[in-house]
Each structure stands twice: as C-alpha cells, then as structure tokens.
Design a protein around this motif. Structure first.
Motif, mmCIF file in Angstrom:
data_model
loop_
_atom_site.group_PDB
_atom_site.id
_atom_site.type_symbol
_atom_site.label_atom_id
_atom_site.label_comp_id
_atom_site.label_asym_id
_atom_site.label_seq_id
_atom_site.Cartn_x
_atom_site.Cartn_y
_atom_site.Cartn_z
ATOM 1 N N ASN A 117 -7.303 4.290 -6.642
ATOM 2 C CA ASN A 117 -8.596 3.771 -6.178
ATOM 3 C C ASN A 117 -9.201 2.691 -7.076
ATOM 4 O OD1 ASN A 117 -9.621 4.272 -3.719
ATOM 5 N ND2 ASN A 117 -10.525 6.258 -4.248
ATOM 6 N N LYS A 165 -5.906 -1.277 5.754
ATOM 7 C CA LYS A 165 -6.568 -2.338 4.999
ATOM 8 C C LYS A 165 -7.646 -2.928 5.885
ATOM 9 C CE LYS A 165 -2.661 -4.580 3.451
ATOM 10 N NZ LYS A 165 -1.838 -5.544 2.715
ATOM 11 N N ARG A 200 -1.252 2.373 3.902
ATOM 12 C CA ARG A 200 -2.699 2.586 3.968
ATOM 13 C C ARG A 200 -3.336 1.592 4.939
ATOM 14 N NH1 ARG A 200 -4.313 2.643 -2.480
ATOM 15 N NH2 ARG A 200 -3.150 4.515 -3.049
ATOM 16 N N LYS A 238 3.451 6.444 10.163
ATOM 17 C CA LYS A 238 1.998 6.596 10.271
ATOM 18 C C LYS A 238 1.449 6.032 11.587
ATOM 19 C CE LYS A 238 -2.271 5.978 7.687
ATOM 20 N NZ LYS A 238 -2.766 6.117 6.301
ATOM 21 N N THR A 257 0.836 -1.215 0.000
ATOM 22 C CA THR A 257 0.000 0.000 0.000
ATOM 23 C C THR A 257 0.869 1.263 0.000
ATOM 24 O OG1 THR A 257 -0.208 0.054 2.416
ATOM 25 C CG2 THR A 257 -1.887 -1.167 1.197
ATOM 26 N N SER A 258 2.014 1.165 0.656
ATOM 27 C CA SER A 258 2.964 2.276 0.640
ATOM 28 C C SER A 258 3.489 2.491 -0.780
ATOM 29 C CB SER A 258 4.097 1.950 1.613
ATOM 30 O OG SER A 258 5.236 2.691 1.322
ATOM 31 N N GLU A 309 3.418 6.401 2.699
ATOM 32 C CA GLU A 309 2.814 6.009 3.974
ATOM 33 C C GLU A 309 1.831 4.861 3.752
ATOM 34 O OE1 GLU A 309 1.221 9.448 5.907
ATOM 35 O OE2 GLU A 309 3.215 10.273 6.319
ATOM 36 N N GLU A 328 0.922 4.360 -2.766
ATOM 37 C CA GLU A 328 0.968 5.789 -2.445
ATOM 38 C C GLU A 328 2.113 6.464 -3.200
ATOM 39 O OE1 GLU A 328 -0.906 7.835 0.136
ATOM 40 O OE2 GLU A 328 -2.248 6.282 -0.613
#
Lengths: 510, 163
Positions: A301, A290, A288, A443, A274-275, A286, A278
């Motif tokens: 998205n 989940k 995300r 984060k 996820t980083s 950072e 980003e």
C-alpha cells in the motif's frame, strides 16, 4: 604478462555448450603447462556465434566462434593466444558488422567485462551516473529523466520520469522501488542479458531511482526460469553491500538503499505490475484494479516505482551524459535506444541495440540475415505472445511505438520472433488463446472464460463447422476481451488472434 | 498442532524461523520448502499457515496458483520443455512429440520408475537458439529429437559414474 582467454558465462552460451568448452580449456592448459588466465565475461549478444570466446591481443579483443569442445586443442595449436589464424577466427569483436552497426548505450560493456568485477565496471564508465545523481539530488534527477523522454521498456511505454515524479510527490514515510525482472514474453532476453552480463548497471539504475523518489528499499522480482541471473545478480548485490555501495550511507552520503531479490514461481501474469506486487506480498498473483496506481498505492500500500530491468538500466547513461544526449537518439515520441531481440527462425539471432526508427526489414535482413531455415520469412510476432503477427507486406514499418500502434501492432519489450513459410497461422492463433487460458489469473471473466471459449471457437473454425458464424462470434469475443479485460493479458490476446485471421485467412480455410 | 508429518519429511524448523518475520514471506518460504524436499507436501500446509499466521486456504491458494510449486515428488531429472512461440518457430512441436513418446509420459507426469518429470515452460529466455529445454538447472539450445536422446544418455552415464 599472462595471456587471457575470455569465455562467456551466459545462459544462452551455456545452452550452446560453453561449459564443456571451458572444461576443455582447463584440461588443455593443464596438459600443456602454459600460463593462461581464464576470465568469465558476459555475452556480446551475438547468440548465433555462441559459444564465442575472445582473446586480448594488444588491447583488441579477437573473437573465435562458435567454439565446440572438440575445437579447443586445435585453437591452442593455432596459437590463438597471440591472435593466431584458425578457421573459427572472426577478427576483432568491435569490427563484426552485427556489433559495429549497433548503437549500444546500455549494452556497451556486455561481453567485454567480468560482470562481477566492480573495478571492470568502473573502468568502463560504471557508476558515473550514480556519482552525478548524488551530486545533483532528487529534483535534478527527475528533470534529467523526464527530459530524456525515456518510456517504460517492459511494454507499456509509460513515461518513466512522470511515474517517478508521481512517487516523489507523495509525502509518506516509506516508498519502494520494484524492478520487474519477470521477463516472460517469448522472444525476449534483454533483461536476462543485463542481469547476467552487466548486473551493476541495473543496480546503479535502481539506486538512482531510489535517490530520485526518496525510496530506501527495493525488490527485484526475478523469474524462476533464470537460475543464472539469480546467481550473478545475487553475487552482485552481495559485493555492493561489501563495498558500502548498498545499505546505509552509500559512498559516505546520507542515502540509504537496500535491495532484496525475490524469485517468482512460473506465473506469466506476474509480469503485469499489480499482479507482481501481489506476488511480492506473498499472495496469488491476481491483477489489482487501477486506480489506485502503484505509484500512489503500490507494494504494501505504499507508493512504488515499478520499472522493467532495461528501463532501470537505461537510467545511468541518462544521468552520466544528460537527458538531452539520450533524447538525441530515436524518432517521434520514442526516444533513446531499445535492445531489440531477434529470435525464433532467424539466421543471426541475438541482441541488437539500436535507436528507434529503423525498419523491420533492416533488422530482419541486415542484422538477422533472413531465416535460419533459408526459407522465406512469412511473418514476425513483435512484442511477445500478446503482440500482433505482422505480414511481409508491412516489413517496411519503422520500429517506433506510435508507428506500430498505427498498424494495430505493438513494439512492447522489443522481442521479434521470426517464422518462415512453414508456419500454420491457425495453430498460432489457437495457441495465443490457449496460452491466455493457461496463464490467466482468473480475476476477470473476459480473460478467464473468453480465452477458453476462444480456443474452442478456433477449433470449430478449423474443422469447418459454421465457419462464417464462428468467425463473427470470435470477432465479437475478441472485442469483449479487448475492451472489458482488467489488464493487458486478456486485453491484448485478441491481437495475435485477429491479426493472424486478417493477414493469413487462407490458413483458416477462408 | 501435530508436527509429526513435518518431522517425517524433514522440513527444518529453522526455515520457519528464518522467514517468519519477512514481509510477504509466503513465496520465499515455499521456495525454501520445495528446495529442501523437492515439493510441498499437503501435510506441510497447516504448519506453514500456522507459522505465517495465514489460513490454510490462503496457503493452498498460493501453492495452486503458481506453476512452479508442486505437491507431489518430482522425478530425479526434471525436464522443462519450452512451448512458447520462439521455440515453435523452430519446430519444438516435433521435439515435444519425441520427448513425450520416448519417455512415455505427458506434461505434468513422472515416469513410473521416478526418474523423469516432464513439464511445459513458457519461455526460458534462450529465444535466439531454439528449441530450448532445461534439465534441472542446465539449459540446452537448438535441441533436436536426436540431440535430446544424446543429452539423456550423457546424463545416464554421469549418474552411473557417480554410482
């Protein structure tokens, strides 16, 4: 027919001086006025013999190595172009035990072929998987990948087919394939070797993934520390566009697929999916929350398949020979092969592709030949900087995801870093916390603050300050980091730390 | 917006034109700027922000997040020394000490004459032939304090040859 010398173009061979060897070959060939062709190949992954050059003698590749600049003249004097004798002569590459005893489903071309030659790739079985994928279509591809038992090779070992099916099942206009080439774990280099030695294999896997889930755009997120991978992969993408194998209507089909390479910027955390997304979107890397999973809401998205390089590189053989063929290799729920990487203080370091299920002992001693220093091996760290330290008493552990989990360790990306008896495990534990503090995305609190506090607590233990109290505190902190961190960075950092304390208490003055 | 500092640093407008419409353009643009002038000057931040329709805080946040991006000029020779486990297993600590003391700088510093910059790196992917360092884009394996000195003196000779 011209004689040919094959010289690797690979980051590790370059580190060992292959560029000087190449220049010397050109110089000597010129001086001697002989007709010789030089072809740059990938690497066989026999890193301990690099620079390793090969000569084709009647269709057999004869190896010489490790070759230094100063050896070139004597090699040519010894008539190596016809396989002549020389102290550096090793013999046929395929007869070297290190290669002969491997099961190379993914890396069978590496070292033999010119990484950028499409015809070389095809002559050695390339694009057969893609061809079949185009014939059988999405649903049948998904079935093959699910049946193969392939699990994510980046470390998390999530079933690849299930991930793909989730993206396939979403009904939206735009989906993405993202290749995670941010191979930041110390002791790992199999992704790099795919990209430098056989880049079309990765791209073939990506196109198949695109056909399977209905994605038409792909990104490769490549770490900035791999400039040669960027060069080779960039050229490979360009050449496939020119051949009509990327872009619109691939090979005359109605499939469209674009690939773009994006370069990272030195953040370890961007290997977390996820980083990474980003970062691809142009933001701080950072992590995300989940859910939602990237397969549902990923890049911009949109539903996104995020797969590691070796995962995608495993797909073509599954399509070519069928999921059942691939599944035949391995043990338990770990199916197929994994390219293990022998690193650190090891005599015969390099890439060893084997089916899951051999023991650490076999890989360390039969392939690795013991430590480089000649001193006893004290411990190995498997699975990168977040993997546990394993003591010699557990070297009979089989290399399999579940077996490793049972001893509190992690197989991860298959990197094995070897340490001899001179290692100070308290230093290694401290480094694990320090590394987490440097690379945390910041984060979540357990990771951001915990890692700094963890470093301080280990310092106190090492200076003998309230040892028992501080050990309890470190245990507590580790539990908090493990259970409450947002991702594996903070969540797994306690593993190297606590395993070091558990197995090597003497290094902590306890 | 005053674009004078940019002209002074020669960030070509065509870079902005090239990346403006790319999805997720900020990292590629920052790479291009650093590739063109060696670092990302503070003065460039407002212009980058304006061209990508971002806030200055967002641009600054990204630059400061990533280790690779730098906001001051690097030395002519950029030395990256691997600190990760596979290098530590082959005593990269001694090499680290030697490099720091012979250049007389610490990590993230540049020598006073502007020749060498030293940066830590966490894995160069050369883990079977360690310790590893990278000088500009050239990787070196099995580096000892002695071979490090040889590498630097070879570089100096090449630089002199090139005048």
């Amino acid at each position: 027919m011209n004689k040919t010398v094959y010289i690797p173009k690979d980051f590790s061979a370059s580190a060992m001086g292959v560029d000087k060897v190449l220049a010397e070959f050109y110089k000597e060939i010129n001086k001697r006025q002989i007709e010789v062709e030089i072809i740059r190949t990938g690497s066989f992954g026999i890193c301990w013999l690099e620079p390793l050059i090969t000569i084709d003698v009647n269709g057999v590749r004869i190896a010489y190595g490790p070759v230094e600049e100063s050896d070139v003249a004597s090699l040519l004097d010894a008539n190596i172009l016809s396989g002549g004798e020389h102290p550096l002569k090793i013999g046929p590459v395929s007869d070297i035990d290190y290669i002969k005893n491997q099961e190379r489903l993914i890396f069978h071309r590496a070292g033999f072929t010119d990484p950028l030659s499409i015809s070389d790739y095809q002559q050695h079985g390339g694009f057969k998987g893609l061809q079949r994928a185009l014939e059988i279509g999405s649903k049948a591809i998904l079935d093959e990948v699910i049946n193969s038992g392939l699990r994510g090779r980046g470390g998390a070992a999530f079933p690849t087919g299930i991930k793909w099916k989730t993206v396939y099942d979403t009904d939206v206009d735009q989906k993405f394939i993202v290749c995670n080439a941010d191979e930041g774990d110390s002791g790992t280099f199999s992704d790099r070797m795919v990209m430098e030695s056989d880049p079309y294999l990765l791209l073939e896997g990506m196109i198949i993934a695109g056909i399977a889930v209905g994605a038409t755009m792909a990104y490769i997120y490549l770490r900035v520390e791999y400039p040669l991978s960027a060069e080779v992969l960039g050229n490979a993408v360009q050449l496939l566009y020119e051949k009509g194998m990327l872009g619109k209507n691939i090979l005359g089909s109605d499939i469209c697929f674009d690939v773009e390479i994006r370069i990272g910027a030195g953040a370890y955390i961007c290997g977390e999916e996820t980083s990474l997304l980003e970062s691809l979107e142009g933001k701080r890397g950072e992590v995300r929350f989940k859910p939602p999973l990237p397969a549902i809401k990923g890049l911009f998205n949109k539903p996104t398949v995020v797969n590691n390089v070796v995962t995608l590189a495993s797909v073509p053989v599954i399509l070519e020979k069928g999921g059942a063929y691939y599944k035949d290799y391995g043990m338990g729920r770990s199916r197929g092969t994994l390219p293990f990487q022998l690193a650190g203080n090891i005599k015969q370091g390099g890439l060893v592709e084997k089916a899951f299920g051999l023991s650490l002992n076999e890989i360390l001693y039969d392939f690795g030949g013991g430590s480089a220093s000649g001193r006893p091996i004290r411990t190995v760290q498997v699975g990168g900087p977040l993997g546990a330290y394993i003591p010699e008493s557990q070297f009979d552990t089989l290399l399999d995801y579940e077996t490793f989990a049972q001893i509190g360790a992690m197989l991860g990306h298959g990197g094995i870093v070897v340490f001899d008896e001179t290692v100070n495990m308290a230093n290694m534990a401290r480094y694990a916390m320090e590394f987490c503090a440097i690379e945390s995305c910041g984060k979540c609190t357990p990771c951001r603050i915990g890692s700094t506090r963890g470093t301080e607590i280990i310092d106190k233990i090492l200076s003998g300050e309230n040892t028992e109290l501080n050990l309890n505190l470190l245990d507590d902190l580790s539990t908090t980091m493990r259970d409450a961190s947002l991702c594996a960075m903070g969540g797994l950092t306690p593993y190297p730390v606590m395993s070091a304390i558990k197995h090597f208490p003497e290094d902590f003055n306890i | 917006m005053d674009d004078k500092p940019l002209n002074a640093l020669k960030i070509p407008q065509k870079l902005f034109d090239e990346y403006q419409n790319l999805p997720g353009a900020l990292l590629p643009l920052l790479h291009a700027v650093q590739g063109a002038i060696g670092y990302i000057p503070d003065d460039a931040v407002p212009e980058i922000a304006k061209n990508l329709n971002l806030s200055r805080a967002e641009v600054h946040g990204v630059i400061s997040f990533y280790h690779y991006f730098r906001t001051s000029p690097p030395g002519r020779v950029r030395i990256q020394l691997c600190r990760a486990e596979a290098c530590q297993a082959m005593d990269s600590a001694s090499l680290e000490q030697h490099v720091k003391s012979s250049l007389n700088i610490d990590y993230h510093q540049t020598t006073a004459d502007g020749t060498y910059s030293l940066e830590p790196v966490y894995c160069l992917g050369n883990c079977a032939c360690t310790p590893s360092i990278m000088i500009n884009d050239q990787i070196y394996g099995q580096v000892s304090p002695q071979s490090f000195d040889n590498i630097l003196s070879d570089l100096t000779i090449v630089e002199k040859d090139q005048g």
